[in-house]
Write an enzyme that holds these catalytic residues in place. Sequence first.
Site, PDB file in Angstrom:
ATOM      1  N   THR A  18      42.079  33.540  31.874  1.00 50.94           N
ATOM      2  CA  THR A  18      42.829  34.734  32.262  1.00 50.94           C
ATOM      3  C   THR A  18      44.290  34.395  32.580  1.00 50.94           C
ATOM      4  OG1 THR A  18      40.793  35.539  33.287  1.00 50.94           O
ATOM      5  CG2 THR A  18      42.784  36.730  33.818  1.00 50.94           C
ATOM      6  N   ARG A  22      42.774  26.211  33.747  1.00 48.85           N
ATOM      7  CA  ARG A  22      42.371  25.830  35.106  1.00 48.85           C
ATOM      8  C   ARG A  22      41.128  24.967  35.022  1.00 48.85           C
ATOM      9  NH1 ARG A  22      43.253  31.382  38.485  1.00 48.85           N
ATOM     10  NH2 ARG A  22      45.395  31.594  37.818  1.00 48.85           N
ATOM     11  N   SER A 113      46.273  28.930  41.206  1.00 49.63           N
ATOM     12  CA  SER A 113      46.337  30.171  41.965  1.00 49.63           C
ATOM     13  C   SER A 113      45.546  30.127  43.268  1.00 49.63           C
ATOM     14  CB  SER A 113      45.887  31.322  41.073  1.00 49.63           C
ATOM     15  OG  SER A 113      46.161  32.524  41.699  1.00 49.63           O
ATOM     16  N   HIS A 114      44.546  31.011  43.358  1.00 49.20           N
ATOM     17  CA  HIS A 114      43.799  31.158  44.605  1.00 49.20           C
ATOM     18  C   HIS A 114      42.641  30.162  44.694  1.00 49.20           C
ATOM     19  CE1 HIS A 114      42.169  33.380  41.307  1.00 49.20           C
ATOM     20  NE2 HIS A 114      40.982  33.294  41.851  1.00 49.20           N
ATOM     21  N   LYS A 126      50.223  26.700  33.338  1.00 48.75           N
ATOM     22  CA  LYS A 126      50.384  27.811  32.393  1.00 48.75           C
ATOM     23  C   LYS A 126      51.813  27.878  31.912  1.00 48.75           C
ATOM     24  CE  LYS A 126      51.229  31.650  35.514  1.00 48.75           C
ATOM     25  NZ  LYS A 126      50.972  33.054  35.716  1.00 48.75           N
ATOM     26  N   ASP A 277      48.457  34.079  48.332  1.00 49.01           N
ATOM     27  CA  ASP A 277      47.523  33.054  47.841  1.00 49.01           C
ATOM     28  C   ASP A 277      48.219  31.740  47.508  1.00 49.01           C
ATOM     29  OD1 ASP A 277      48.898  33.958  45.618  1.00 49.01           O
ATOM     30  OD2 ASP A 277      47.219  33.528  44.278  1.00 49.01           O
ATOM     31  N   ASP A 279      49.598  30.348  44.899  1.00 50.64           N
ATOM     32  CA  ASP A 279      50.886  30.318  44.187  1.00 50.64           C
ATOM     33  C   ASP A 279      51.768  31.527  44.487  1.00 50.64           C
ATOM     34  OD1 ASP A 279      49.172  32.019  42.824  1.00 50.64           O
ATOM     35  OD2 ASP A 279      50.084  31.629  40.877  1.00 50.64           O
ATOM     36  N   ASP A 281      51.346  34.859  44.222  1.00 48.94           N
ATOM     37  CA  ASP A 281      51.422  36.114  43.466  1.00 48.94           C
ATOM     38  C   ASP A 281      50.464  37.180  43.977  1.00 48.94           C
ATOM     39  OD1 ASP A 281      49.169  34.890  42.473  1.00 48.94           O
ATOM     40  OD2 ASP A 281      49.787  34.912  40.370  1.00 48.94           O
ATOM     41  N   ARG A 282      49.483  36.790  44.781  1.00 48.85           N
ATOM     42  CA  ARG A 282      48.548  37.802  45.298  1.00 48.85           C
ATOM     43  C   ARG A 282      48.963  38.256  46.692  1.00 48.85           C
ATOM     44  NH1 ARG A 282      42.409  36.619  43.515  1.00 48.85           N
ATOM     45  NH2 ARG A 282      42.869  36.228  41.329  1.00 48.85           N
ATOM     46  N   GLU A 363      46.434  45.315  40.238  1.00 52.66           N
ATOM     47  CA  GLU A 363      45.060  44.976  39.915  1.00 52.66           C
ATOM     48  C   GLU A 363      44.233  44.933  41.190  1.00 52.66           C
ATOM     49  OE1 GLU A 363      44.770  42.035  36.382  1.00 52.66           O
ATOM     50  OE2 GLU A 363      46.119  41.200  37.855  1.00 52.66           O
ATOM     51  N   GLU A 364      42.947  45.178  41.013  1.00 58.82           N
ATOM     52  CA  GLU A 364      42.035  45.114  42.145  1.00 58.82           C
ATOM     53  C   GLU A 364      41.975  43.719  42.757  1.00 58.82           C
ATOM     54  OE1 GLU A 364      39.289  43.053  41.650  1.00 58.82           O
ATOM     55  OE2 GLU A 364      39.929  42.736  39.582  1.00 58.82           O
ATOM     56  N   LYS A 376      52.763  39.169  39.048  1.00 61.97           N
ATOM     57  CA  LYS A 376      52.511  39.889  40.279  1.00 61.97           C
ATOM     58  C   LYS A 376      53.181  39.122  41.405  1.00 61.97           C
ATOM     59  CE  LYS A 376      47.781  38.052  40.634  1.00 61.97           C
ATOM     60  NZ  LYS A 376      47.522  37.494  39.303  1.00 61.97           N
ATOM     61  N   ARG A 496      31.382  39.515  37.967  1.00 61.41           N
ATOM     62  CA  ARG A 496      32.021  40.485  38.847  1.00 61.41           C
ATOM     63  C   ARG A 496      31.452  41.868  38.542  1.00 61.41           C
ATOM     64  NH1 ARG A 496      35.704  37.215  40.898  1.00 61.41           N
ATOM     65  NH2 ARG A 496      37.317  36.169  39.679  1.00 61.41           N
TER      66      ARG A 496
HETATM   67  C1  G16 Z   1      44.590  35.945  37.515  1.00 62.17           C
HETATM   68  C2  G16 Z   1      45.309  36.915  36.644  1.00 62.17           C
HETATM   69  C3  G16 Z   1      45.030  38.311  37.119  1.00 62.17           C
HETATM   70  C4  G16 Z   1      43.538  38.564  37.203  1.00 62.17           C
HETATM   71  C5  G16 Z   1      42.904  37.512  38.068  1.00 62.17           C
HETATM   72  C6  G16 Z   1      41.385  37.607  38.150  1.00 62.17           C
HETATM   73  O1  G16 Z   1      45.117  36.000  38.803  1.00 62.17           O
HETATM   74  O2  G16 Z   1      46.700  36.684  36.664  1.00 62.17           O
HETATM   75  O3  G16 Z   1      45.650  39.196  36.254  1.00 62.17           O
HETATM   76  O4  G16 Z   1      43.281  39.816  37.732  1.00 62.17           O
HETATM   77  O5  G16 Z   1      43.230  36.252  37.561  1.00 62.17           O
HETATM   78  O6  G16 Z   1      40.845  37.233  36.977  1.00 62.17           O
HETATM   79  P1  G16 Z   1      39.306  37.018  36.775  1.00 62.17           P
HETATM   80  O7  G16 Z   1      38.649  38.287  37.232  1.00 62.17           O
HETATM   81  O8  G16 Z   1      39.199  36.787  35.295  1.00 62.17           O
HETATM   82  O9  G16 Z   1      38.872  35.847  37.606  1.00 62.17           O
HETATM   83  P2  G16 Z   1      45.575  34.687  39.544  1.00 62.17           P
HETATM   84  O10 G16 Z   1      46.081  35.150  40.862  1.00 62.17           O
HETATM   85  O11 G16 Z   1      44.345  33.844  39.612  1.00 62.17           O
HETATM   86  O12 G16 Z   1      46.628  34.095  38.652  1.00 62.17           O
END
Ligand code: G16
Length: 543
Positions: A18, A22, A113-114, A126, A277, A279, A281-282, A363-364, A376, A496
Site C-alpha cells: 500500500t 515494508r 510508518s506506524h 518508498k 505516528d 513517520d 502522516d497519521r 482515510e479511516e 497525508k 480488516r
Molecule cells: C498507508 C497508506 C494509507 C492506507 C494505510 C492502511 O498508510 O498510505 O493510504 O490507508 O496504509 O493500509 P492497509 O489497510 O493496506 O494496511 P501509512 O500510514 O502506513 O503509510
Amino acid sequence: MAVTLVKTQPFTDQKPGTSGLRKKVKVFQQPHYLENFVQSIFDSLEGFAGQTLVLGGDGRYGNREAIATILRMAAANGFGRVLVGRDGLLSTPAASCVIRKYKAFGGIILSASHNPGGPDGDFGIKYNTGNGGPAPEKITDAIYARSREISEYRILDEPAPAIDQVAEFTLGEMRVSVIDPVADYAELMTSLFDFAAIAELFRGGFRMRFDAMHAITGPYATAILEQQLGAPAGTVINGVPLPDFGGGHPDPNLTYAKQLVDEMFGDDAPDFGAASDGDGDRNMVLGSHFFVTPSDSLALLTANATVAPGYADGLAGVARSMPTSMAADRVAEALGIDCYETPTGWKFFGNLMDAGRVTLCGEESFGTGSDHVREKDGLWAVLFWLNILAVRKQPVADLVHAHWARFGRNFYSRHDYEAVDKAAAETLMDDLRGRLDALPGSRLGELRVAYADDFSYTDPVDGSVSEHQGIRIGFEGGDRIVFRLSGTGTEGATLRVYLERYEPDPQRHEQDTQQALADLILIAEQVAGIRRHTGRDAPTVIT
Ligand code: G16
C-alpha cells in the site's frame, strides 16, 4: 569519481505494498537487500541525471545506515544534488513539502510508518515523485519488475559525510545539502493556518496534549506548538524520536496511544488531545472524554474548512478512500462540491489533487490531508483542528455533536484480525468473492443486500484501473460492510472488516458505537466465516 559495480542476485519479495516496501528489519539486513531495491528504483526512473533527490526517514532502527548507503548510491547513479534532513530525519509530509518546494526530481523516504521499530521491528522504503506524492502503481510495478531481474548496483567508493549539522558537502560529483528537517514544513503551516488565533487560544488557558509516540513528529510538534504557538512546555509528550520508538507501537489509535487516551479520558482531562505516528502522516484527535473518528474528522474539517486562511476560498472537492465512512459525502453534497471514492492508499489522491479536483482528502486509517503536500499530514490535521477550535470556541465534543445534528451520524468501526494465516485469509476473501453475485436481493439478518461487489476504481484523470480493492456489501438504507486484506502488514495477513451505519436521528446519536453496529458485526462473521477460516474469536484491534 570511483564507482563500484557490485554483482548481486534478485530477491523475489520486493513488491511494494500500500505504501512502499515494508519488511522486518532482519529481511532488510540481508546483504544487498536495500541496495537492490534502491537500484531498482533508480533503474525505473528516467531523466534524473544532475537532478535533485530528497532523502530522509522517520529515524527508526536502520535509518542512519540506510541514508549513508543511499547517498553513496545516488552519487554513483548521477544525481546532481541530495537534500537530506539533518540526522537523516524528515517526516513523510515534510519530505513531500521539501520535494515540492525545491522542485526536486523525487524523494526516497525511509519508514515503515506506524509499524513498530527496533531490531525485531519493521523497516521500509518508498519512492515519491516530483509532485511530492507516493509513486503511482505504474512506477511501483516497474520497480518490482526490475527488482526481479537486477544483477548489479552502483555505489560510490567514498564514505558518506556526517549529516548531524546543517551543511553543504560534495560526495563524488554530487552536492549534499543537509537541511533543517522542520523549517520548510513549519513555514508552510504558518501560510495555511491562523497562528495568531491559535496562540491566543493557548494564552487563554486552553490545555492540549500531543503524543509524538517517540517518533518523528516530536521535533516538529515541539517547534510549532510549544515554541511558535506558545503552548506550555510539556504539551508535547514522548517528543524525542527513538530508533525503537521507546518499545512502543507508533500507531495513533485508541489501543496503541494508551498514555494519551488514559489522560484524555481521566480526571482533569485536557481540552484537546492528539497523536501522530512513526513517520508523521497519521493523526488521532480527541476531546476531553471524546474520541473523534478519522472519518468524522474529515467530514468536520470539510464542513469548517473556510475558517482557516489557507482554505478561506472554499474547497474544490473532497476525496475519501472506499472503506472510509460516507460522512464526508454528506458534507460535500451540502456544500455542492464533488466527492470522490478511491481505493485505500494515499497514492490514489495525487492525480485528483494535481488536476485541481479535490482540496481535502482522508482515510479511516487515521489519515487526513490536503493539496498543500501530496501525503497525508498528521500535524497539519492537528493545526487545522486547533484553528477551528480557536474560531468556533466550542469544546471538541460539542462541535462534533452539532455536526451530527446537522448531517446525521455515520456510526463506524474497523475490526482488525492481525497476523492471521495468509492462505486462510486469502481463502476467506476468495470464498466471499465467489458468492458476491448471489447476494444482492438476499436477506442477511434483518437487512436486505442492495449491492455486493469487489471494488474497482477507474482514475478519472488518467483512466488507469485498479481492481480487487476490497469487497463491499451494501444494504438497503445505507448500511455497509467492507472486507479487505491490509497491504501494509509484515506478518501473515491482516483482515480488516469495516462496518458502517447511517443514523439521521439525533435522539439515537448517543449510542455506543459497537452496540449500534452489533447486528452488522454478526452479519460480517456469518457471511465471511471469519472464525471458521482464521480460527479467531475476536478482532485484535477495534478502532
Ligand atoms: C498507508 C497508506 C494509507 C492506507 C494505510 C492502511 O498508510 O498510505 O493510504 O490507508 O496504509 O493500509 P492497509 O489497510 O493496506 O494496511 P501509512 O500510514 O502506513 O503509510
